[in-house]
Design a protein around this motif. Structure first.
Motif, PDB file in Angstrom:
ATOM      1  N   LYS A  40      15.427   5.131   6.408  1.00 19.77           N
ATOM      2  CA  LYS A  40      16.069   5.335   4.844  1.00 19.77           C
ATOM      3  C   LYS A  40      14.838   5.092   4.139  1.00 19.77           C
ATOM      4  O   LYS A  40      14.603   6.056   3.584  1.00 19.77           O
ATOM      5  CB  LYS A  40      16.806   4.594   4.929  1.00 19.77           C
ATOM      6  N   GLU A  41      14.052   4.254   4.589  1.00 13.45           N
ATOM      7  CA  GLU A  41      12.283   3.928   3.882  1.00 13.45           C
ATOM      8  C   GLU A  41      11.604   4.860   3.961  1.00 13.45           C
ATOM      9  O   GLU A  41      10.905   5.581   3.392  1.00 13.45           O
ATOM     10  CB  GLU A  41      12.214   2.288   3.721  1.00 13.45           C
TER      11      GLU A  41
ATOM     12  N   THR B  69      10.215  -5.925  -0.197  1.00 10.72           N
ATOM     13  CA  THR B  69      11.058  -6.670  -0.666  1.00 10.72           C
ATOM     14  C   THR B  69      11.602  -7.865   0.578  1.00 10.72           C
ATOM     15  O   THR B  69      11.449  -8.878   0.687  1.00 10.72           O
ATOM     16  CB  THR B  69      12.110  -6.805  -1.296  1.00 10.72           C
ATOM     17  N   TYR B  70      12.275  -6.884   2.065  1.00  4.85           N
ATOM     18  CA  TYR B  70      12.731  -8.002   2.902  1.00  4.85           C
ATOM     19  C   TYR B  70      11.595  -8.379   4.000  1.00  4.85           C
ATOM     20  O   TYR B  70      12.112  -9.360   4.580  1.00  4.85           O
ATOM     21  CB  TYR B  70      14.138  -6.888   3.831  1.00  4.85           C
ATOM     22  N   LEU B  71      10.691  -7.397   4.097  1.00  6.04           N
ATOM     23  CA  LEU B  71       9.333  -7.335   4.439  1.00  6.04           C
ATOM     24  C   LEU B  71       8.710  -9.102   4.201  1.00  6.04           C
ATOM     25  O   LEU B  71       8.150  -9.516   4.950  1.00  6.04           O
ATOM     26  CB  LEU B  71       8.635  -6.275   5.028  1.00  6.04           C
ATOM     27  N   ASN B  72       8.480  -8.948   2.756  1.00  3.93           N
ATOM     28  CA  ASN B  72       7.905  -9.865   2.241  1.00  3.93           C
ATOM     29  C   ASN B  72       8.648 -11.266   2.507  1.00  3.93           C
ATOM     30  O   ASN B  72       7.868 -12.366   2.214  1.00  3.93           O
ATOM     31  CB  ASN B  72       8.236  -9.856   0.472  1.00  3.93           C
ATOM     32  N   HIS B  73      10.136 -11.332   3.039  1.00  2.00           N
ATOM     33  CA  HIS B  73      10.697 -12.601   2.815  1.00  2.00           C
ATOM     34  C   HIS B  73      10.701 -13.138   4.659  1.00  2.00           C
ATOM     35  O   HIS B  73      10.661 -14.277   5.306  1.00  2.00           O
ATOM     36  CB  HIS B  73      12.126 -12.472   2.947  1.00  2.00           C
ATOM     37  N   ILE B  74      10.293 -12.280   5.467  1.00  2.00           N
ATOM     38  CA  ILE B  74       9.902 -12.089   6.618  1.00  2.00           C
ATOM     39  C   ILE B  74       8.964 -12.249   7.387  1.00  2.00           C
ATOM     40  O   ILE B  74       7.883 -12.734   8.242  1.00  2.00           O
ATOM     41  CB  ILE B  74      10.587 -11.161   7.161  1.00  2.00           C
ATOM     42  N   VAL B  75       7.779 -11.504   6.902  1.00  2.00           N
ATOM     43  CA  VAL B  75       6.314 -11.320   7.369  1.00  2.00           C
ATOM     44  C   VAL B  75       5.444 -12.426   7.547  1.00  2.00           C
ATOM     45  O   VAL B  75       5.366 -12.818   5.823  1.00  2.00           O
ATOM     46  CB  VAL B  75       5.687 -10.022   7.014  1.00  2.00           C
ATOM     47  N   GLY B  76       4.826 -13.339   8.138  1.00  7.02           N
ATOM     48  CA  GLY B  76       4.071 -14.002   8.186  1.00  7.02           C
ATOM     49  C   GLY B  76       4.549 -15.158   7.503  1.00  7.02           C
ATOM     50  O   GLY B  76       4.360 -16.516   6.806  1.00  7.02           O
ATOM     51  N   LYS B  77       6.088 -15.107   7.498  1.00  6.52           N
ATOM     52  CA  LYS B  77       6.623 -16.647   7.020  1.00  6.52           C
ATOM     53  C   LYS B  77       6.803 -18.221   8.480  1.00  6.52           C
ATOM     54  O   LYS B  77       6.958 -17.289   9.702  1.00  6.52           O
ATOM     55  CB  LYS B  77       7.863 -16.813   6.870  1.00  6.52           C
TER      56      LYS B  77
ATOM     57  N   LYS C 104       1.229  -1.292  -0.137  1.00  3.69           N
ATOM     58  CA  LYS C 104      -0.068  -0.137   0.073  1.00  3.69           C
ATOM     59  C   LYS C 104       0.577   0.921   0.368  1.00  3.69           C
ATOM     60  O   LYS C 104       0.292   2.601  -0.347  1.00  3.69           O
ATOM     61  CB  LYS C 104      -0.503  -0.018   1.163  1.00  3.69           C
ATOM     62  N   ILE C 105       2.492   1.465   0.378  1.00  8.33           N
ATOM     63  CA  ILE C 105       2.928   2.724   0.945  1.00  8.33           C
ATOM     64  C   ILE C 105       4.315   2.282  -0.116  1.00  8.33           C
ATOM     65  O   ILE C 105       4.949   0.173   0.143  1.00  8.33           O
ATOM     66  CB  ILE C 105       3.157   2.508   1.773  1.00  8.33           C
ATOM     67  N   GLY C 106       5.291   2.608  -0.144  1.00  9.43           N
ATOM     68  CA  GLY C 106       6.937   2.009  -1.105  1.00  9.43           C
ATOM     69  C   GLY C 106       6.988   0.897  -1.422  1.00  9.43           C
ATOM     70  O   GLY C 106       7.835  -0.090  -1.293  1.00  9.43           O
ATOM     71  N   GLN C 107       5.727   1.240  -2.433  1.00  9.50           N
ATOM     72  CA  GLN C 107       5.727  -0.526  -3.202  1.00  9.50           C
ATOM     73  C   GLN C 107       6.903  -0.351  -3.959  1.00  9.50           C
ATOM     74  O   GLN C 107       7.611  -2.104  -4.003  1.00  9.50           O
ATOM     75  CB  GLN C 107       4.689  -0.030  -4.499  1.00  9.50           C
ATOM     76  N   ASN C 108       8.111  -0.094  -4.306  1.00  9.53           N
ATOM     77  CA  ASN C 108       9.406  -0.560  -4.362  1.00  9.53           C
ATOM     78  C   ASN C 108      10.904  -0.651  -4.036  1.00  9.53           C
ATOM     79  O   ASN C 108      11.637  -0.453  -4.012  1.00  9.53           O
ATOM     80  CB  ASN C 108       9.664   1.116  -5.927  1.00  9.53           C
ATOM     81  N   SER C 109       9.981  -0.077  -2.461  1.00  9.12           N
ATOM     82  CA  SER C 109      11.864   0.586  -1.510  1.00  9.12           C
ATOM     83  C   SER C 109      12.161  -1.439  -1.126  1.00  9.12           C
ATOM     84  O   SER C 109      11.137  -2.196  -1.725  1.00  9.12           O
ATOM     85  CB  SER C 109      10.498   0.395  -0.238  1.00  9.12           C
ATOM     86  N   LYS C 110      13.044  -0.989  -0.784  1.00  8.10           N
ATOM     87  CA  LYS C 110      13.885  -2.364  -0.788  1.00  8.10           C
ATOM     88  C   LYS C 110      13.762  -3.324   0.718  1.00  8.10           C
ATOM     89  O   LYS C 110      13.823  -3.996   0.504  1.00  8.10           O
ATOM     90  CB  LYS C 110      15.313  -2.257  -0.211  1.00  8.10           C
ATOM     91  N   LEU C 111      12.872  -2.322   1.231  1.00 12.26           N
ATOM     92  CA  LEU C 111      12.757  -2.561   3.117  1.00 12.26           C
ATOM     93  C   LEU C 111      11.206  -3.612   2.526  1.00 12.26           C
ATOM     94  O   LEU C 111      11.101  -4.557   3.432  1.00 12.26           O
ATOM     95  CB  LEU C 111      12.396  -1.940   3.983  1.00 12.26           C
TER      96      LEU C 111
END
Length: 537
Positions: free
Chosen positions: A326-327, A298-306, A289-296
Motif C-alpha cells: 500500500k505504501e 512510523t512503524y519502521l521508526n519503532h523497529i529499525v535500529g532498536k 527520504k521517501i514516504g515522509q508521512n506514511s504509516k509504514l
C-alpha cells in the motif's frame, strides 16, 4: 495413499487416536483442507484440536496470513502467493503426521508413557505451530532491518509468545493429559523441529515447489516419516530417531531438492538482489527520504535500529505485506523513484495478491481494517490505467563468477567510479551447506551411522560457494556518479558476463495453481475485482 513400499498415509482415525492419547477423550476436532496434500493424499485435510485451532485464530498468527512465504519471489512468480500462515499450518501437520506414524508402534507408545514424555511431544507440536510467528515484512527478504544488530525472527517470535497476552493464553491452554510431564524431554525430536530434515522443511519444500509449478514431491515426505524409528544409540547414550537403510535414496533426494531450492529460489542471485532493493527502500523510508508521512515510516521508526528489548510487540504486530505494498503504491503516485516502481508487482500479480492476502472465503469482509480498505481503493484506481513497469536493467546490473574474477571486476568498477567504499557497488559470497554434522541424520545398517560417515552415501555433502557482484544504479546516482561513468560500469560487467551457476528452470507451468487460469485472451480485472470484493467497496 498406500504404495508398493508398504508406505501408508495416516488416516483421520489414526490422528484422532493420537489426539485422544495426548490430550484426553473430551476433545473437539476440526478439519481444514490443505491444497498441497491433494495430488497424493486421499485425505487432504489438516486436523486440529479446538485449542490448537484457536491458537491459529489469534491476531499474532492471523498476521502471518498477510505475509508472503517466499517474500519478493511473488513479484516474479505470480503463483507464489502462499503465506506464512499456510506454511505454519503445514509444518504443524507434518509434525502430527510423523507422531501418528510413530504411534502405530506399541513399543514407542510404551516408551513415551514410561518416561512421561507426552508433555514434551505437545510442546514440540506447539512449537511447530508458532515457529514463524516473528517474521517481518516479506518474510526473510527484509529481516536484516529488524533491530539494532539484525534481530532474528526467532528472537522476535519468542518475545511475542512472552508479551502478547492473547497468544500467550491460547498457547498455554494446549496441554497434555499427563501429570508431571517431562517437558524438556529426551531430545529425540529436536532435530525434527530444527534440523536438516525437519517438519519445517518437509512442508515448505513441497509447498513452494507446488506453487512454483515444479515437480511435486509429496510422497517423498511420507516415505521419510514412515522409514524412521526411535532407537537407542550406544555411542551417544540416548534415544534418537534413526532411518532404515532403505531410506537412503529418499534422504539423498531430499537433501538435493533442498539444495536446489536454495540455489534457484531462496538464495538465488535474483532474489538476493531483490531483497537488497526492498531493504534499501525501507531504509530510505525510515530515514525520511521517501514516504515522509506514511504509516509504514512510523512503524519502521519503532523497529529499525532498536535493541530487542526496545521493540514493542503491539507495534510489531501491526505490519504486514499489505501495508508494505500500500505504501509503495502511494509513493509511486507522487514519486518517480525507479526502485519503488520496480518493486511493485504488475496488475495481475497485485490482484492475485489481494485475493490471497484478504481471504476471499470470508464473504462478510467485516474484518478489513482501514489499511486494507485503502489498499483496495488504490488497487482499484491502479487497474483503471496502465502502469509502466521498470525493467531490472534500469535498476541494477549483476554478475556471478569465479572468486578471482570477482576481485578483478571490483577493482575495475571502483577505478572507473571513484568509489572506494561499497555504496551501490557490492560483492557477495553465498554459501550453500548441504549437511551440518551438528544436526546429524542417523541411518541403521548393521550399525548406526551418521550420514556423512555412511559408506553407501552417493552424493557429495561438501559446502559450495558462489561469488558475485551487483551494482545498484539509482544508488550510484545518489552518490553523485555521472551517467558516463555509470555506462562504463555497465560495459565492464557486460565484458565479464559468463553463464550463471543457477540451474535453468525448464518446463515450468506457472499457472498450475492459478486462480485466474484462462484459455485465451486477457483477464477482465474490473470484473474479477467486483466478483471478489463487491461493487463499490
Amino acid at each position: 495413499m498406500d504404495n508398493n513400499d508398504g508406505i501408508k498415509e495416516v488416516s483421520k482415525k489414526e490422528m484422532e487416536e493420537l489426539f485422544h492419547w495426548l490430550f484426553g477423550e473430551n476433545i473437539e476436532i476440526r478439519e481444514e483442507q490443505d491444497i498441497t496434500l491433494c495430488p497424493y493424499y486421499e485425505d487432504s485435510n489438516i486436523y486440529y484440536t479446538e485449542e490448537i485451532y484457536q491458537l491459529f485464530q489469534t491476531k499474532a498468527m492471523q498476521r502471518l496470513g498477510k505475509i508472503l512465504h517466499l517474500g519478493r519471489t511473488m513479484f516474479q512468480e505470480s503463483n507464489a502467493y502462499h503465506t506464512r500462515l499456510e506454511h505454519s499450518k503445514g509444518a504443524y501437520r507434518r509434525c502430527i503426521e510423523f507422531l501418528s506414524i510413530q504411534y502405530r508402534d506399541p513399543e514407542w507408545r510404551e516408551y513415551i508413557e514410561r518416561n512421561k514424555l507426552k508433555g514434551y511431544l505437545v510442546e514440540k507440536i506447539k512449537f511447530m505451530c508458532v515457529h514463524d510467528i516473528g517474521h517481518f515484512i516479506l518474510s526473510h527478504s527484509t529481516e536484516k532491518l529488524v533491530g539494532e544488530e539484525e534481530v532474528t525472527h526467532e528472537q522476535i517470535g519468542q518475545k511475542i509468545l512472552e508479551e502478547d497476552l492473547e497468544i500467550k493464553n491460547s498457547y498455554d491452554k494446549i496441554k497434555a493429559n499427563e501429570s508431571n510431564s517431562n517437558l524438556k524431554g529426551d531430545g529425540a525430536l529436536e532435530l525434527f523441529c530444527e534440523g536438516t530434515i525437519d517438519f519445517d522443511r518437509m512442508d515448505y519444500i513441497v509447498r513452494d515447489r507446488t506453487y512454483l509449478g515444479e515437480e511435486i514431491v509429496e510422497d517423498l515426505m511420507l516415505k521419510l516419516c514412515s522409514m524412521c524409528h526411535l532407537k537407542w544409540i550406544p555411542s551417544e547414550k540416548a534415544y534418537r530417531y534413526v532411518y532404515e537403510k532403505e531410506a537412503l535414496p529418499y534422504i539423498e533426494k531430499f537433501i538435493l531438492l533442498r539444495d536446489r531450492m536454495y540455489k534457484c529460489e531462496y538464495n538465488s542471485k535474483r532474489n538476493k538482489i531483490g531483497d537488497v532493493l526492498a531493504c534499501y527502500v525501507l531504509q530510505e523510508m525510515n530515514d525520511g527520504k521517501i514516504g515522509q508521512n506514511s504509516k509504514l515510516k512510523t512503524y519502521l521508526n519503532h523497529i529499525v535500529g532498536k535493541r530487542l528489548e526496545e521493540i514493542k510487540i503491539e507495534e510489531y504486530l501491526n505490519a504486514n505485506d499489505i501495508l508494505f505494498l500500500k505504501e509503495l503504491m502511494e509513493i509511486e503516485e507522487t514519486s518517480n523513484d525507479a526502485i519503488v516502481r520496480y518493486l511493485i508487482p504488475n496488475n495481475k500479480e497485485l490482484l492475485q495478491l489481494a485475493i490471497a492476502l484478504l481471504n476471499p472465503q470470508d464473504t462478510s469482509h467485516n474484518d478489513y481494517n482501514e489499511e486494507e480498505r485503502e489498499w483496495l481503493k488504490i488497487l482499484r484506481n491502479r487497474m483503471k490505467k496502465e502502469h509502466e513497469k521498470v525493467e531490472a536493467g534500469e535498476i541494477f546490473v549483476s554478475i556471478e563468477l569465479q572468486k578471482d574474477k570477482r576481485e578483478k571486476i571490483l577493482e575495475e568498477i571502483k577505478e572507473v567510479s571513484g568509489i572506494k567504499e561499497e555504496k551501490g557497488i557490492c560483492s557477495y559470497k553465498r554459501k550453500f551447506k548441504k549437511y551440518d554434522k551438528q544436526e546429524p541424520i542417523y541411518i541403521e545398517d548393521g550399525e548406526i551411522y551418521r550420514l556423512d560417515q555412511y559408506p553407501k552415501l552417493q552424493i557429495d555433502l561438501s559446502d559450495e560457494y558462489h561469488y558475485g557482484v551487483y551494482v545498484i544504479i539509482p544508488q550510484l546516482r545518489e552518490e553523485g556518479i555521472d551517467e558516463e561513468k555509470i555506462q562504463k560500469i555497465k560495459q565492464i560487467i557486460e565484458k565479464y558476463q559468463v553463464e550463471e551457476i543457477e540451474e535453468k528452470k525448464e518446463n515450468r507451468n506457472k499457472n498450475r495453481m492459478s486462480m485466474f487460469r484462462v484459455k485465451s485472451g486477457e483477464i477482465d480485472y474490473h470484473k474479477k475485482f467486483n466478483d471478489f470484493f463487491g461493487e463499490g467497496r
